[in-house]
Design a protein around this motif. Structure first.
Motif, short mmCIF file in Angstrom:
data_model
loop_
_atom_site.label_atom_id
_atom_site.label_comp_id
_atom_site.label_asym_id
_atom_site.label_seq_id
_atom_site.Cartn_x
_atom_site.Cartn_y
_atom_site.Cartn_z
N GLN A 15 -2.03 11.79 2.40
CA GLN A 15 -1.13 12.95 2.33
C GLN A 15 0.31 12.49 2.11
OE1 GLN A 15 -2.67 15.62 1.95
NE2 GLN A 15 -4.60 14.89 2.79
N LEU A 16 0.71 11.44 2.83
CA LEU A 16 2.08 10.92 2.67
C LEU A 16 2.33 10.42 1.24
CD1 LEU A 16 2.61 8.84 5.94
CD2 LEU A 16 3.99 10.79 5.23
N LEU A 17 1.32 9.71 0.71
CA LEU A 17 1.50 9.09 -0.61
C LEU A 17 1.52 10.10 -1.74
CD1 LEU A 17 -0.77 5.97 -0.07
CD2 LEU A 17 1.71 5.96 -0.31
N GLN A 18 1.04 11.33 -1.46
CA GLN A 18 1.08 12.36 -2.50
C GLN A 18 2.35 13.20 -2.45
OE1 GLN A 18 -2.92 14.44 -3.25
NE2 GLN A 18 -3.24 13.40 -1.32
N ALA A 19 3.18 12.98 -1.41
CA ALA A 19 4.40 13.76 -1.28
C ALA A 19 5.32 13.52 -2.47
CB ALA A 19 5.12 13.38 0.01
N LYS A 20 6.14 14.53 -2.80
CA LYS A 20 6.96 14.38 -4.01
C LYS A 20 7.98 13.24 -3.88
CE LYS A 20 10.37 18.08 -3.08
NZ LYS A 20 10.01 18.41 -1.69
N GLU A 21 8.40 12.97 -2.62
CA GLU A 21 9.40 11.90 -2.44
C GLU A 21 8.74 10.53 -2.23
OE1 GLU A 21 8.68 13.55 1.74
OE2 GLU A 21 8.65 14.28 -0.33
N ALA A 22 7.41 10.47 -2.34
CA ALA A 22 6.70 9.21 -2.06
C ALA A 22 7.20 8.01 -2.88
CB ALA A 22 5.20 9.39 -2.23
N PRO A 23 7.38 8.15 -4.21
CA PRO A 23 7.76 6.96 -4.98
C PRO A 23 9.04 6.29 -4.49
CG PRO A 23 7.06 8.70 -6.46
CD PRO A 23 7.13 9.32 -5.08
N THR A 24 10.02 7.09 -4.03
CA THR A 24 11.28 6.47 -3.62
C THR A 24 11.32 6.17 -2.13
OG1 THR A 24 12.15 8.71 -3.46
CG2 THR A 24 12.70 7.47 -5.44
N GLU A 25 10.69 7.03 -1.30
CA GLU A 25 10.91 6.90 0.14
C GLU A 25 9.72 6.38 0.93
OE1 GLU A 25 12.74 10.48 1.69
OE2 GLU A 25 13.80 10.69 -0.22
N ILE A 26 8.51 6.56 0.42
CA ILE A 26 7.34 6.22 1.24
C ILE A 26 6.61 4.97 0.72
CG2 ILE A 26 5.09 7.06 2.08
CD1 ILE A 26 6.43 9.92 1.97
N ILE A 27 6.36 4.94 -0.58
CA ILE A 27 5.60 3.81 -1.15
C ILE A 27 6.28 2.46 -0.86
CG2 ILE A 27 4.70 2.78 -3.29
CD1 ILE A 27 4.01 5.62 -4.23
N PRO A 28 7.62 2.34 -1.03
CA PRO A 28 8.24 1.04 -0.72
C PRO A 28 8.00 0.59 0.73
CG PRO A 28 9.76 2.41 -1.97
CD PRO A 28 8.60 3.29 -1.61
N LEU A 29 8.03 1.55 1.67
CA LEU A 29 7.79 1.20 3.08
C LEU A 29 6.34 0.74 3.29
CD1 LEU A 29 9.54 4.18 4.93
CD2 LEU A 29 10.34 1.81 4.81
N VAL A 30 5.42 1.43 2.61
CA VAL A 30 4.00 1.07 2.74
C VAL A 30 3.78 -0.34 2.18
CG1 VAL A 30 1.65 1.62 1.94
CG2 VAL A 30 3.16 3.45 2.74
N LEU A 31 4.39 -0.61 1.02
CA LEU A 31 4.20 -1.92 0.38
C LEU A 31 4.83 -3.06 1.19
CD1 LEU A 31 4.67 -0.97 -3.38
CD2 LEU A 31 2.53 -1.59 -2.25
N ASP A 32 5.83 -2.71 1.99
CA ASP A 32 6.48 -3.73 2.82
C ASP A 32 5.72 -4.00 4.11
OD1 ASP A 32 8.56 -4.58 1.36
OD2 ASP A 32 10.05 -3.21 2.21
N SER A 33 4.67 -3.23 4.37
CA SER A 33 3.94 -3.37 5.63
C SER A 33 2.63 -4.14 5.40
CB SER A 33 3.61 -1.97 6.18
OG SER A 33 2.61 -1.37 5.37
N VAL A 34 1.83 -4.25 6.46
CA VAL A 34 0.52 -4.91 6.28
C VAL A 34 -0.53 -3.93 5.76
CG1 VAL A 34 0.93 -6.66 8.05
CG2 VAL A 34 -0.16 -4.49 8.69
N LEU A 35 -0.13 -2.67 5.54
CA LEU A 35 -1.11 -1.67 5.11
C LEU A 35 -1.88 -2.06 3.83
CD1 LEU A 35 0.85 1.60 5.97
CD2 LEU A 35 -1.42 1.02 6.84
N PRO A 36 -1.18 -2.52 2.76
CA PRO A 36 -1.94 -2.79 1.53
C PRO A 36 -3.10 -3.76 1.70
CG PRO A 36 0.40 -2.74 1.05
CD PRO A 36 0.26 -2.69 2.55
N GLN A 37 -2.88 -4.87 2.44
CA GLN A 37 -3.98 -5.84 2.56
C GLN A 37 -5.17 -5.24 3.31
OE1 GLN A 37 -1.19 -8.36 4.71
NE2 GLN A 37 -2.79 -8.86 6.18
#
Length: 422
Positions: free
Chosen positions: A151-173
């Motif tokens: 749900q967070l990743l589909q938000a309209k502000e995701a590309p600028t505000e959410i995705i960078p935080l996710v990519l900086d965390s251990v979530l992707p692995q």
């Protein structure tokens, strides 16, 4: 009146408070009641008080009430729940499973409806909290984390505000690990996280993090595993996992120069096994497979050669008339192969390709016809004898009829000139 009664019952603090909460939860399944409830003075404060109480059974009932409220599609109801978000996050560390699950789905629902909620959750640390929850051994918790994240990743502000935080965390692995162990561990979580990866890949242009984690070879191996499960013991709902995995791989290959990263000829065989298995029941997967096939063959001589040497051309051609979208994509894949030169064009022509292309020139879809003209142009360019063969199949008349279609006129004319040359 009735809603106020329910609130009073909960506030009174008699011993059947739990029963009052149960009645309130039942009433909050109604949209109108939800809106009336949040407008009552002190309603959310009371619910928050019970939600943070030290009595586990009251806490759970209050959590269920909040969960009902979070289902509302009215942003005002979601925004009334703003005071609760920090507690929802706090309770994600080490409460009972049912309680954690309720908190996760409540958060996920609130995130969908309200940007104000999302804006508040980010500084409150929702990403680090999810990064810690994704390491839970419990399938139910993992599915809940996947739901909130998607749900967070589909938000309209995701590309600028959410995705960078996710990519900086251990979530992707961990997401990648859970997607790739979907067949052995849990399908539900794997499906959620596969969509999460897809939302990241398609909304974020630089996927260095995922590429560095080996997403391309990992997803390739997953598709090989999935294909090997087909059809003897393909699990229920397999198409829900296959779809986002195909899209991720497709987009990763399209965005970056992954040459050499996914060069495994078995991937093509796997794609066709998946294609054949889902063709009847889930035809939407055909275009997903063809997108990937197109991206694999686009600039890559390796996959073009593999397609020919593995004898997969007849299987590609069978899909020519499967759907409007499939027609365009199959023709695009054939163009990718034909571009590689005379040798590849000769192999295409051995398939009796020309007789199959002729009827396509009369299709009502200009995109398909245009792609067909492009393929003919490449074939005539690399194998001039094909032009003569084409006229023998009455191709000239077909091309003449296209001269009246403005957007195809020029290309049809150029081909006619080629065909008419002695």
């Amino acid at each position: 009146g009735q809603v106020l009664e329910l609130l009073r019952g909960v506030q009174r603090g008699s011993e059947d408070r739990k029963r009052s909460l149960g009645r309130l939860r039942w009433a909050l399944q109604n949209e109108e009641t939800q809106q009336k409830f949040v407008r009552l003075d002190g309603s959310i404060r009371t619910l928050t008080g019970l939600f943070t109480s030290s009595l586990a059974d009251l806490q759970l009932e209050a959590a269920r009430c909040l969960h009902e409220l979070s289902h509302s599609s009215v942003p005002a109801v979601a925004e009334a729940c703003l005071p609760v978000t920090s507690y929802l996050l706090t309770y994600l560390s080490g409460h009972s499973l049912e309680f954690m699950e309720l908190c996760l789905y409540t958060l996920g629902n609130l995130v969908v409806e309200s940007e104000a909620v999302r804006k508040q959750l980010l500084p409150q640390g929702i990403i680090p909290v999810l990064a810690s929850c994704i390491q839970s051994p419990h399938e139910a918790v993992l599915e809940g984390v996947g739901y909130v994240l998607s749900q967070l990743l589909q938000a309209k502000e995701a590309p600028t505000e959410i995705i960078p935080l996710v990519l900086d965390s251990v979530l992707p692995q961990h997401m990648l690990r859970l997607v790739c162990s979907g067949l052995k561990a849990g399908m539900g979580a794997a499906v959620e996280f596969a969509w999460c990866l897809h939302y990241i890949v398609c909304r974020h242009k630089d996927n260095a993090v995922l590429l560095a984690l080996g997403a391309v070879p990992a997803l390739t191996l997953l598709l090989l595993d999935l294909a090997s499960e087909i059809p003897q013991d393909a699990p229920e709902g397999l198409e829900l996992l296959v779809c986002p995995v195909l899209r991720c791989l497709s987009n990763l290959l399209a965005q970056t120069d992954c040459q050499g990263q996914g060069q495994d000829g078995r991937l093509l065989v796997a794609l066709f096994l998946i294609l054949q298995y889902f063709l009847q029941q889930h035809p939407f997967l055909v275009q997903e497979c063809l997108w990937l096939l197109n991206n694999l063959t686009a600039d890559d001589p390796f996959f073009c050669s593999a397609l020919l040497s593995l004898g997969l051309l007849p299987a590609v051609l069978q899909l020519l008339t499967c759907s409007q979208m499939a027609t365009v994509l199959v023709l695009t894949v054939l163009c990718n192969v034909a571009e590689k030169g005379p040798l590849q064009c000769q192999q295409l022509l051995q398939q009796p390709l020309l007789p199959q292309l002729l009827p396509l020139l009369t299709l009502p879809d200009p995109e398909a016809v245009g792609q067909c003209l492009e393929l003919l142009h490449l074939l005539f360019l690399h194998c001039p004898e094909a032009a003569a063969d084409f006229t023998r199949h009455s191709g000239q008349q077909a091309l003449e009829q296209l001269q009246s279609t403005p957007e195809l006129q020029e290309r049809a004319q150029a081909l006619l000139d080629t065909v008419r040359q002695p």
